[in-house]
Design an enzyme around this catalytic site. Structure first.
Site, PDB file in Angstrom:
ATOM      1  N   SER A 469       0.819  -1.211   0.000  1.00 19.16           N
ATOM      2  CA  SER A 469       0.000   0.000   0.000  1.00 19.16           C
ATOM      3  C   SER A 469       0.855   1.264   0.000  1.00 19.16           C
ATOM      4  O   SER A 469       1.508   1.582  -0.986  1.00 19.16           O
ATOM      5  CB  SER A 469      -0.953  -0.056   1.192  1.00 19.16           C
ATOM      6  OG  SER A 469      -2.076   0.737   0.967  1.00 19.16           O
ATOM      7  N   ASP A 480      10.532   5.505  -9.906  1.00 17.95           N
ATOM      8  CA  ASP A 480      10.170   6.234 -11.121  1.00 17.95           C
ATOM      9  C   ASP A 480      11.029   7.479 -11.318  1.00 17.95           C
ATOM     10  O   ASP A 480      11.409   7.816 -12.441  1.00 17.95           O
ATOM     11  CB  ASP A 480       8.684   6.624 -11.082  1.00 17.95           C
ATOM     12  CG  ASP A 480       7.767   5.431 -11.290  1.00 17.95           C
ATOM     13  OD1 ASP A 480       8.230   4.415 -11.838  1.00 17.95           O
ATOM     14  OD2 ASP A 480       6.592   5.505 -10.891  1.00 17.95           O
ATOM     15  N   LYS A 494      -0.823  -4.288  -3.096  1.00 21.05           N
ATOM     16  CA  LYS A 494      -2.093  -3.766  -2.590  1.00 21.05           C
ATOM     17  C   LYS A 494      -2.232  -2.320  -3.066  1.00 21.05           C
ATOM     18  O   LYS A 494      -1.741  -1.395  -2.429  1.00 21.05           O
ATOM     19  CB  LYS A 494      -2.127  -3.863  -1.072  1.00 21.05           C
ATOM     20  CG  LYS A 494      -3.521  -3.793  -0.462  1.00 21.05           C
ATOM     21  CD  LYS A 494      -3.984  -2.371  -0.267  1.00 21.05           C
ATOM     22  CE  LYS A 494      -5.282  -2.315   0.512  1.00 21.05           C
ATOM     23  NZ  LYS A 494      -5.809  -0.931   0.617  1.00 21.05           N
TER      24      LYS A 494
END
Length: 714
Positions: A469, A480, A494
């Site tokens: 999460s 990224d 999740k």
């Protein structure tokens, strides 16, 4: 819109336990439980909310009914050791009826199936009690198929044969620990009688909670219904303000299982309790007698395990991956009040040697993405917040002149979305961190608006299968941007958002009211407390996406350099659940990469693999993983006490030798048989390797800078 109210729910947030006020009658010595009107209203409300507002659009039809039916059967009798093949044939007519039953609020078929199961359960335990009057030959070579989960449903004669062996198996396990057959038979007699007693205490709401778990699980793994008791448990867990051992419990195959640990909680601090451990017995205080809890309901086990702050509870645990005939370990735990302060980020420094120089690596462990909103609103200066705490730790580590920092997110199941965003902002100038798409396919980009950077130096992020999460949002953003190297194993996956709906407010409101009036504000209450509590629905309403466009759902974050996983990837993770939402991709956000880590990954990976090739630590880890897989694949054993004792002794010696080899490889003295491990000893080889990879990264970057400033030869 109700996005601003979300909280990224941590994995295993609520205890799986049940209780209710209904009073069942008995028929022919067995419970005859019946559904209530309130349960009928609740299931209809849940069906309506899921159909209208759940992110995953699933039709409540015959296809879904089949899935719910299969889940319900598995929940009742996962091991296929109670229900008869003839019962399954009888139940067959309900396979495609559950969808219609749910819509209409008809729970009679559900309760009929459960009452049949309850009768079979009672029959088998009484049959087991009768077997204790027999004499057993513990030297006979007899193969016992103890795991029937993948076998066909059995006849009465086949199950009688199974339970005859099962009693012998239970008795042999006790004999291996202490060879006193008469006393061990008495122990088993008490265990079986206890199971019957607990079985007779089951109530209507227990059946309803079980079925609702299976209904919502068929939709997606994180849409959940909580009855009145579980609703209270959920709030206790989320508030971090209960007294106990700091563990989430569940049930599987007759055992109460440690599902997850509260980081920094009492059980976690022992360093002897792990997710997946099976609790065999519980004792109060340092000298209290152990109460066998094999076969107990989770709710009853919790009553024994939870207790007042400062008191002692002892658990007998059977670690995950160990055979049921293996010896248990006893762990003593001092109960504490589980509060958020126990889970705040902490730092340490590890020194490495490279080219004759000492390289200092700071390691920050973040157990959860936490924030105390109430304390912040009240003006508390030092209110708990992941971002605030990590900022202070970063400042401290910079003053200690560390050369790089590892952020350790292993077993971090998530928490506050806002903290995941602001924490990312400590390491980047500004820009998008995560994208959120709602049920209307509208995408919102959540950004770090603060142009300040708390730490701009070399960075690595360490994750594992239980990083989920909010952890995945942070790790994905760092990856990224190219801001740091991601290390470890594939994360949980999740990537969905839930909101909490009080069903009292929904059911008691006008049917035409918009959902916006009932979702989001969990603490919103009417002044009058209703006499009827219909429970709570945690509803999946949105999905997370990385700024590069890919979802964190299902796939999670794939590390740049992967470590072998001691957590079985085929048993834990979103991609192991058939009802989980899929991975997909949306348009990327506009952001500027800080660096291109890919240019150094081949060299980092080569250095890492070269170390691992001759590492005793690494070889031990791989051996442990293979041993676990071997044990997990076993489903039969020889019911011969001498064979089992030899096997157990060999396994114990193998484990002891491997542990000592690990200690020696990490510069620690080998232990003697029976000698206890030092309590605060850190033998975390993967954390050390993560720091070493960052040291390699620093070295490569230094070499590049040096070459760039070296004049060309003429």
């Amino acid at each position: 819109m109700f996005k601003r109210f979300y909280f990224v729910l941590a994995l295993g947030a609520a205890l799986a336990c049940n209780a209710a006020p209904s009073k069942p009658a008995k028929v022919n010595g067995s419970l005859n439980l019946e559904p209530t009107e309130n349960q009928s209203n609740a299931v209809k409300a849940v069906a309506s909310l899921i159909s209208q507002y759940n992110y995953k659009k699933v039709a409540l039809n015959d296809s879904l009914s089949l899935i719910i039916y299969d889940h319900f059967l598995k929940s009742m009798d996962e091991g296929r050791v109670y229900l008869l093949a003839s019962d399954i044939a009888d139940f067959d007519k309900y396979k495609t009826r559950f969808d219609d039953d749910i819509k209409s609020g008809n729970l009679s078929n559900v309760f009929y199936m459960f009452n049949v199961f309850q009768k079979r359960y009672s029959d088998k335990i009484n049959y087991s009690l009768a077997q204790l009057n027999k004499e057993f030959d513990f030297k006979k070579n007899e193969t016992f198929a103890y795991d029937r989960e993948k076998l066909p449903w059995a006849s009465q004669a086949q199950l009688d044969a199974y339970w005859t062996q099962r009693v012998k198996f239970d008795l042999i396990n006790l004999q291996l620990a202490k060879p006193d057959e008469a006393k061990n038979k008495e122990t088993l007699k008490k265990r079986y009688e206890n199971l019957i007693s607990q079985n007779n205490k089951l109530e209507s709401d227990d059946v309803f909670q079980l079925f609702m778990d299976d209904f919502t699980e068929a939709i997606d793994p994180h849409t959940n219904y909580f009855n009145q008791f579980n609703k209270a448990q959920f709030k206790l867990e989320m508030s971090r303000s209960l007294e106990g051992i700091g563990a989430t419990l569940s049930e599987k195959n007759e055992y109460v299982i440690i599902q997850s640990l509260v980081a920094g909680g009492p059980a976690d601090k022992t360093h002897q309790v792990n997710a997946g451990d099976r609790i065999v017995a519980v004792a109060q205080g340092k000298t209290g007698e152990f109460q066998d809890i094999v076969g107990w309901r989770t709710s009853n086990a919790i009553k024994l395990i939870r207790g007042a702050k400062g008191t002692v509870v002892r658990l007998k645990l059977l670690p995950e991956g160990k055979a049921v005939s293996d010896p248990t370990k006893t762990v003593e735990i001092v109960r504490e009040k589980i509060v958020l302060n126990d889970q705040r980020a902490q730092k340490s420094i590890q020194n490495y040697q490279q080219n004759g120089k000492t390289v200092k690596i700071g390691i920050i462990n973040i157990p959860a993405f936490y924030v105390d909103f109430d304390a912040a609103r009240s003006g508390v200066a030092d209110y708990p917040s992941t971002t605030r705490d990590v900022k202070l730790l970063l400042d401290s580590l910079k003053k200690e002149n560390v050369d790089g920092i590892v952020i350790d997110l292993r077993t971090n199941g998530g928490g506050s979305l806002t903290e995941a965003i602001s924490l990312t902002g400590l390491f980047i100038k500004d820009g998008p961190v995560v994208q959120v798409r709602d049920t209307k396919n509208e995408v919102e980009v959540d950004k770090d608006e603060d142009p300040g950077i708390a730490y701009a130096g070399p960075l690595a992020v360490l994750v594992d299968r239980f990083s989920a999460s909010a952890s995945e949002i942070f790790a994905g953003a760092i990856q990224d941007y190219g801001r740091g190297v991601i290390l470890g194993t594939q994360t949980y996956g999740k990537g969905t958002v839930q909101t909490q709906i009080d069903l009292n407010r929904y059911i008691n409101s006008t049917l035409g009211n918009r959902i916006n009036s009932i979702v989001g504000n969990v603490t919103g209450r009417n002044n009058a407390t209703p006499e009827i509590d219909y429970g709570q629905l945690n509803l999946t309403i949105a999905k997370f996406y990385r700024i590069s466009g890919g979802s964190t759902q299902h796939k999670g974050v794939i590390p740049d350099i992967q470590f072998p996983s001691s957590i079985p990837l085929d048993k834990y993770g979103e991609d192991t659940d058939p009802s989980a939402l899929p991975f997909d991709v949306i348009a990327k956000s506009q952001y500027t990469k800080v660096a291109d880590i890919n240019t150094v990954l081949p060299q980092l990976s080569q250095l890492h693999q070269a170390r691992m090739k001759n590492s005793v630590v690494y070889k031990n880890l791989l051996a442990d993983i293979e041993e676990y897989k071997k044990k997990a694949a076993e489903n039969t054993m020889m019911l011969n006490i001498d064979v089992l004792k030899k096997q157990r002794d060999e396994d114990e010696q193998k484990s002891f030798d491997r542990n000592n080899a690990l200690r020696v490889a990490m510069g620690r003295p080998a232990l003697k048989k029976g000698e206890a491990k030092p309590k605060k000893e850190d033998l975390d080889a993967l954390k050390l390797e993560a720091g070493q990879i960052l040291v390699d990264y620093i070295g490569i970057a230094t070499d590049k800078v040096a070459k760039a400033h070296t004049p060309a030869m003429r």
